[in-house]
Design a protein around this motif. Structure first.
Motif, PDB file in Angstrom:
ATOM      1  N   LEU A  11       0.830  -1.204   0.000  1.00  0.00           N
ATOM      2  CA  LEU A  11       0.000   0.000   0.000  1.00  0.00           C
ATOM      3  C   LEU A  11       0.867   1.257   0.000  1.00  0.00           C
ATOM      4  N   VAL A  12       1.876   1.302   0.846  1.00  0.00           N
ATOM      5  CA  VAL A  12       2.747   2.480   0.908  1.00  0.00           C
ATOM      6  C   VAL A  12       3.470   2.673  -0.423  1.00  0.00           C
ATOM      7  N   GLN A  13       3.875   1.575  -1.050  1.00  0.00           N
ATOM      8  CA  GLN A  13       4.520   1.682  -2.349  1.00  0.00           C
ATOM      9  C   GLN A  13       3.574   2.271  -3.394  1.00  0.00           C
ATOM     10  N   LEU A  14       2.307   1.829  -3.393  1.00  0.00           N
ATOM     11  CA  LEU A  14       1.326   2.371  -4.334  1.00  0.00           C
ATOM     12  C   LEU A  14       1.117   3.865  -4.105  1.00  0.00           C
ATOM     13  N   ILE A  15       1.051   4.275  -2.839  1.00  0.00           N
ATOM     14  CA  ILE A  15       0.892   5.696  -2.522  1.00  0.00           C
ATOM     15  C   ILE A  15       2.082   6.485  -3.062  1.00  0.00           C
ATOM     16  N   ALA A  16       3.281   5.972  -2.815  1.00  0.00           N
ATOM     17  CA  ALA A  16       4.485   6.671  -3.272  1.00  0.00           C
ATOM     18  C   ALA A  16       4.524   6.772  -4.797  1.00  0.00           C
ATOM     19  N   GLU A  17       4.081   5.712  -5.483  1.00  0.00           N
ATOM     20  CA  GLU A  17       4.090   5.726  -6.948  1.00  0.00           C
ATOM     21  C   GLU A  17       3.107   6.747  -7.512  1.00  0.00           C
TER      22      GLU A  17
END
Length: 374
Positions: free
Chosen positions: A303-309
């Motif tokens: 989830l955090v990776q998706l937000i960062a992307e």
């Protein structure tokens, strides 16, 4: 001279009780110690039953759980004090959020209902307890939520300017802070729908690291169906809860996709949380230079990776600025208790939609008076 307060928080993920001991002396905010009491699976199921809008509940069940949680909150405080070897007399007050079983600020007769009897907390610990912190804001025509933006502004703006704080619990909320304004609101579901779906399909409490969501493929048609919900089109001030983004909400949406693999639904739910957070950041904080993440969702690495992307600026943890991401909400409610005892407002009324600043909550005196110190 120390200014010690304890904050108690049990969020919409229903994982347990967080207790943070905080020292506010010298106009600082230092977490002295922290204690976490996990809920048993049996207790989680009973709490969920109280929060289902489509099912009737018995008043006896509600009253019993109010008492039971009050005792558990008090036990958590006592365990925290034992860890620190501090006496109850050294604590100024407890700020108890309680546990939200229903949040309906936009109904004909608006209300937000938290349980965990503060009378029991004050009586058992002997410490003055500030609780029922949402309803005064609702009485002032506000949403009663989110309440943490005022603390985010007080603490994090010392370190940063022009940034966002995103708390991802069962429901996700955002605080936007820049030189012109401070804004805060619930973006929509955080972990609550993902937790429900993995519990139903894999009998697991949560999607560890987001691994199950990562194993699936986002379905764009289902994602569009999710994002078409009217809540996402509402302008702030707005707040929501798991009684809205419920199992009934999810099952109704996925009925049109009977052949979709369960891991693809989880992947799409994770994308929904990421997109609704970042869509709001893009709309209301386009010039933000950084987003700080806190809450249980910070452990969902996918989830955090998706937000960062999805964002054009850096994404980091509140831990980089002095508060463990798992501790932020408990610390915030310690701060809110202090605000109340200082006769200071606790709501950021432009965020909640209230018509004025308000001193929040009811005060339940400890055994040695309002100061808790005799």
């Amino acid at each position: 001279m120390s200014e010690l307060y304890i904050g108690l928080m049990s969020g919409t993920s229903l994982d347990g009780i967080d207790a943070g001991l905080v020292d506010f002396s010298d106009d600082q905010c230092r977490v002295v110690d922290f204690h976490y009491l996990p809920f048993s699976e049996s207790l989680k199921q009973q709490i969920r039953h109280l929060s289902q809008p489509e099912q009737p509940i018995l008043l006896a069940d509600y009253g019993s759980m109010d008492t039971r949680l009050g005792r558990l909150f008090a036990e958590t405080v006592i365990a925290l004090l034992k860890k620190t070897a501090l006496s109850a007399e050294s604590i100024n007050a407890i700020g108890s959020h309680g546990l939200t079983v229903f949040h309906a600020p936009q109904s004909r007769f608006p209300f937000s209902l938290q349980i965990g009897d503060p009378n029991i907390i004050a009586e058992t610990t002997g410490i003055t307890t500030v609780a029922d912190l949402r309803r005064r804001d609702i009485a002032a025509q506000g949403q009663g939520a989110p309440l943490v933006p005022a603390f985010h502004q007080s603490f994090f703006s010392r370190h940063k300017e022009n940034f966002c704080v995103v708390n991802i619990g069962g429901i996700a909320n955002i605080t936007v802070i820049n030189k012109d304004c401070v804004l805060g609101f619930d973006t929509g579901p955080g972990n609550t729908l993902m937790d429900y779906w993995i519990r139903k399909n894999l009998n697991q409490s949560h999607d560890r690291n987001g691994d199950w969501a990562r194993s699936g493929t986002v379905n764009p048609l289902l994602l569009a169906q999710f994002k078409n919900d009217p809540y996402f089109q509402l302008a702030p001030a707005k707040s929501t809860g798991k009684e809205y983004f419920s199992s009934f909400w999810l099952e109704h949406k996925i009925n049109q996709f009977p052949e979709l693999p369960s891991e693809d639904i989880q992947a799409t739910l994770c994308q929904l949380t990421a997109d609704t957070i970042t869509d709001d950041i893009s709309q209301y904080a386009a010039d933000a230079q950084e987003t700080l993440i806190c809450g249980g969702g910070c452990h969902n690495h996918h989830l955090v990776q998706l937000i960062a992307e999805n964002l054009q600026h850096s994404v980091s943890s509140t831990g980089d600025y002095g508060i463990n991401p798992d501790h932020v909400e408990a610390v915030a409610f310690a701060w809110l208790a202090r605000q109340t005892l200082l006769n200071q407002p606790g709501n950021l009324y432009k965020a909640t939609g209230a018509n004025a600043p308000a001193i929040l909550g009811g005060i339940y005196p400890g055994k040695k008076g309002l100061s808790g110190k005799g």
